[in-house]
Enzyme design. Structure first.
Site, PDB file in Angstrom:
ATOM      1  CE1 TYR A 105      -5.743  56.599  18.731  1.00 13.56           C
ATOM      2  CE2 TYR A 105      -6.362  58.404  17.285  1.00 13.56           C
ATOM      3  CZ  TYR A 105      -6.379  57.060  17.599  1.00 13.56           C
ATOM      4  OH  TYR A 105      -7.051  56.185  16.796  1.00 13.56           O
ATOM      5  CE1 TYR A 144      -7.596  60.049  13.527  1.00 16.29           C
ATOM      6  CE2 TYR A 144      -8.949  58.837  15.098  1.00 16.29           C
ATOM      7  CZ  TYR A 144      -7.917  58.874  14.174  1.00 16.29           C
ATOM      8  OH  TYR A 144      -7.221  57.727  13.888  1.00 16.29           O
ATOM      9  NE  ARG A 155      -9.286  56.172   9.859  1.00 14.18           N
ATOM     10  CZ  ARG A 155      -9.132  54.935  10.293  1.00 14.18           C
ATOM     11  NH1 ARG A 155      -8.233  54.683  11.218  1.00 14.18           N
ATOM     12  NH2 ARG A 155      -9.869  53.939   9.823  1.00 14.18           N
ATOM     13  CG  HIS A 158     -10.687  53.881  14.274  1.00 14.51           C
ATOM     14  ND1 HIS A 158     -10.889  55.189  13.893  1.00 14.51           N
ATOM     15  CD2 HIS A 158      -9.366  53.796  14.589  1.00 14.51           C
ATOM     16  CE1 HIS A 158      -9.753  55.849  13.954  1.00 14.51           C
ATOM     17  NE2 HIS A 158      -8.805  55.034  14.393  1.00 14.51           N
ATOM     18  CG  HIS A 160      -5.806  51.832  16.443  1.00 19.54           C
ATOM     19  ND1 HIS A 160      -5.327  51.769  15.158  1.00 19.54           N
ATOM     20  CD2 HIS A 160      -6.302  53.090  16.593  1.00 19.54           C
ATOM     21  CE1 HIS A 160      -5.516  52.934  14.548  1.00 19.54           C
ATOM     22  NE2 HIS A 160      -6.110  53.762  15.407  1.00 19.54           N
TER      23      HIS A 160
HETATM   24 FE   LIG Z   1      -6.890  55.718  14.919  1.00 16.77          FE
END
Ligand SMILES: [Fe+2]
Length: 223
Positions: A105, A144, A155, A158, A160
């Site tokens: 991110y 990640y 995870r 995905h 958000h």
């Molecule tokens: Fe996330």
């Protein structure tokens, strides 16, 4: 003249109650058949952008002013925002944020050692049209680890989403079909009931989709 038998009060009450019950069951049944399951709320996680980028348009694969393109598999995510009766919600504000193809991110708290991609926008916002529709062009985010120092829990890919419409506010996450990591993910598994409402569907590409890109459909149902 035929005499109409008198119905005792208690029986009349019972008949009325039965008629009311039948009517209510029919209405209840009709409502139960038409109500769509609401998209479940999920955590926004720690990586909502601290500073939203200047470029917030629906194409996350390019950043305004830069010649390059984001790394990764291009996907188009489209769908509608609906109320539980299936009625489209126009003018709903959708915010989308996600990791890049490497699972990183653009956020100062993300300690994932994967590099940032300067050509990836990472965040976008859009209003649904008159028929409740939205569309984003992006890349499939990478998986990640929750903790890069101890990469046990990974995870799954995905996206958000934050949706605001009139008095409704939903924060949720969209997952990808056929991902093995989905069933091992704590956040995914914390969703009560069917998980189908948070998994996008791959649909046939439209002629405007570039070769190699995928088209995913994801409806968002507000409670
Ligand atoms: Fe996330």
């Amino acid at each position: 003249m035929r005499k109409v038998p008198k119905v005792p009060d208690s029986r009349r009450y019972l008949l009325g109650a039965l008629a009311g019950f039948t009517l209510a069951s029919r209405w209840g049944g009709a409502l139960a058949r038409t109500l769509l399951p609401a998209t479940p709320a999920q955590t926004s996680g720690p990586f909502y952008p601290k500073l939203r980028p200047l470029d917030q348009d629906m194409d996350l694969t390019v950043v305004a002013g830069r010649p390059g393109r984001a790394k990764g598999q291009v996907i188009h995510v489209t769908g509608r925002v609906l109320d539980s009766n299936g009625k489209p919600v126009p003018g709903a504000r959708i915010e989308l944020w996600q990791a890049n193809a490497g699972g990183r991110y653009d956020h100062p708290d993300d300690i994932n050692p994967e590099p940032l991609d300067p050509n990836f926008q990472g965040f976008a916002t859009q209003l649904t049209d008159a028929e409740g529709r939205y569309r984003f062009k992006t890349i499939k985010p990478g998986a990640y680890p929750m903790n890069p120092a101890n990469p046990v829990n990974v995870r799954p890919p995905h996206i958000h989403l934050d949706v605001v419409a009139a008095d409704q506010h939903l924060v949720t996450q969209m997952y990808f079909p056929g991902e093995k990591l989905n069933s091992q993910d704590r956040i995914f598994n914390a969703i009560k009931g069917s998980k189908d409402t948070v998994i996008a569907r791959v649909i046939a590409p439209t002629p405007d989709i570039e070769p190699g890109a995928s088209l995913l459909h994801f409806d968002i149902v507000l409670a």
